[in-house]
Write an enzyme that holds these catalytic residues in place. Structure first.
Site, short mmCIF file in Angstrom:
data_model
loop_
_atom_site.label_atom_id
_atom_site.label_comp_id
_atom_site.label_asym_id
_atom_site.label_seq_id
_atom_site.Cartn_x
_atom_site.Cartn_y
_atom_site.Cartn_z
N LYS A 63 0.88 -1.21 -0.19
CA LYS A 63 -0.04 0.04 -0.03
C LYS A 63 0.92 1.14 -0.04
O LYS A 63 1.99 1.34 0.45
CB LYS A 63 -1.04 -0.03 1.01
CG LYS A 63 -0.32 0.24 2.58
CD LYS A 63 -0.13 1.67 3.16
CE LYS A 63 0.58 1.63 4.27
NZ LYS A 63 1.76 2.63 4.64
N PRO A 112 9.24 -4.49 -0.08
CA PRO A 112 10.23 -4.27 0.78
C PRO A 112 10.08 -4.19 2.37
O PRO A 112 8.86 -4.01 2.65
CB PRO A 112 10.45 -2.64 0.51
CG PRO A 112 9.94 -2.37 -0.91
CD PRO A 112 8.88 -3.41 -0.85
N VAL A 113 10.89 -4.84 2.97
CA VAL A 113 10.59 -4.91 4.59
C VAL A 113 10.99 -3.64 5.31
O VAL A 113 11.82 -3.00 4.96
CB VAL A 113 11.57 -6.13 5.12
CG1 VAL A 113 11.33 -6.12 6.74
CG2 VAL A 113 11.20 -7.29 4.34
N GLY A 159 7.68 0.97 4.86
CA GLY A 159 6.48 2.08 4.76
C GLY A 159 5.41 1.63 3.72
O GLY A 159 4.79 2.76 3.46
N ALA A 176 3.66 -1.41 4.07
CA ALA A 176 2.78 -2.19 4.88
C ALA A 176 2.91 -3.87 4.23
O ALA A 176 2.01 -4.62 4.19
CB ALA A 176 1.46 -1.70 4.79
N GLY A 177 3.99 -4.12 4.28
CA GLY A 177 4.50 -5.57 3.55
C GLY A 177 3.91 -6.38 4.75
O GLY A 177 3.43 -7.55 4.66
N GLY A 178 4.22 -6.31 5.96
CA GLY A 178 3.89 -7.00 7.19
C GLY A 178 2.46 -7.13 7.15
O GLY A 178 1.69 -8.44 7.24
N ALA A 226 0.46 -6.69 4.74
CA ALA A 226 -0.14 -7.54 3.48
C ALA A 226 -0.18 -8.94 3.76
O ALA A 226 -1.05 -9.97 3.54
CB ALA A 226 0.67 -7.36 2.31
N ASP A 279 -3.12 -1.49 9.22
CA ASP A 279 -3.00 -1.23 7.99
C ASP A 279 -3.70 -2.64 7.32
O ASP A 279 -3.81 -2.89 6.19
CB ASP A 279 -1.70 -1.16 7.26
CG ASP A 279 -1.06 -0.03 7.61
OD1 ASP A 279 -1.76 1.06 7.88
OD2 ASP A 279 0.07 0.19 7.56
#
Ligand code: C5P
Length: 306
Positions: free
Chosen positions: A13, A101-102, A105, A107-109, A111, A143
């Site tokens: 996001k 990307p980890v 910014g 919101a990979g986690g 997702a 998120d």
């Protein structure tokens, strides 16, 4: 155990506008934001197993050394939360393939959390109602509901209250990743320090942004991109200011830090324009550069053998 496997993808996001308000009694900041899901995806694959396990795999450019593989990983929290809600005791083997990307910014986690909820729901044949899944998603993180919904949406509350927003056409974003991530709590703490002793207004979304999204006016949208976490992120990473300036000079319609950073976003009008801006930024060695269109769909099942 029936040996089933389910795979779900969920998008990164970006925040086209991120208004941060006062700290609430629960310690979170009041937010008013416009989210957009963009075409960078993580995939979460779940299989029946005796225990809960996590494996993390990634494209070579991504440093996943900071991603936990124990019970603190959001995918484990998601699986346990759903099992508990439904009164189940189930093990599950979870594999995360990271493309987002980890600590960037984006919101990979979150997702991964949304994808794990949906994947386990499918694997266990629960058919949980959408509203209930969104409530569970909100328990996992601010998120996570948006990662479930995707598209373009307004986020309020602490970010977890999501209402879809109609927009026109496609937007192209150049995404500049950074070698080192930034911690979201640390960026919020920096925001608090910058506003120490000051009254923080309730967060707002600029009218110009809604107007620009409705009419697909890229010039206006570029000017309306805002992020109240940009100043604190730049205090922690001053070098990002140069990258933002350079992207604008490379003809991007607008440039902004993504969420709590350090990833930076550059608005373009087409894939060809994004290719050109990305090449200019890559040449300057600011970091890994990619591009993606938005809006894209939220978490969805891409393979099921359950
Ligand atoms: O909800 P999530 O787990 O993504 O939040 C991570 C951290 O970001 C929180 O612990 C908090 O420090 C900060 N945060 C905040 N206000 C929000 C969202 C996040 O202060 N609305």
């Amino acid at each position: 155990m029936n040996g089933g496997t389910v795979a779900v993808t969920a998008p990164a996001k970006i925040n086209l506008s991120l208004g941060v308000g006062p700290v609430r009694p629960d310690g979170f900041h009041a937010l008013a934001t416009v989210y957009q899901a963009v075409g960078l995806f993580d995939q979460v694959t779940v299989s029946d197993a005796d225990d809960v396990t996590v494996t993390v795999r990634a494209e070579a450019r991504l440093d996943v050394s900071g991603v936990p593989t124990d019970g603190s990983n959001i995918v484990v929290r998601a699986a346990r939360l759903l099992a508990e809600q439904k009164g189940l005791e189930r093990g599950v083997a979870i594999t995360i393939d990271k493309g987002i990307p980890v600590a960037g910014g984006m919101a990979g986690g979150s997702a991964d959390g949304a994808a794990a909820l949906l994947a386990c729901d499918h694997l266990w044949g629960l058919g949980t109602a959408r509203e209930e899944l969104l409530e569970l998603a909100a328990e996992l993180g601010s998120d996570v509901p948006f990662a479930m919904v995707g598209g373009t949406a307004i986020g309020t509350g602490r970010g977890e209250l999501v209402s879809p927003l109609m927009t026109r056409g496609e937007f192209w974003w150049v995404i500049l990743e950074s070698d080192r991530g930034l911690s979201t709590p640390q960026v919020y703490a920096e925001f608090d320090e910058m506003h120490l002793g000051a009254v923080v207004d309730d967060p707002e979304i600029p009218d110009e942004l809604f107007q620009a999204l409705r009419t697909h006016d890229l010039e206006a949208l570029g000017k309306a991109l805002t992020n109240d976490l940009q100043a604190p992120a730049l205090r922690l990473r001053p070098e990002l200011a140069r990258a933002l300036d350079h992207g604008r000079a490379e003809s991007a319609f607008g440039a902004v830090v993504s969420g709590s950073g350090p990833s930076c976003l550059f608005l373009c009008e087409s894939r060809a324009h994004a290719t050109q801006v990305a090449a200019g930024l890559a040449e300057r060695g600011f970091g890994h550069v990619s591009f993606a269109p938005g809006p894209v769909h939220g978490a969805r099942v891409v393979a099921a053998d359950a």
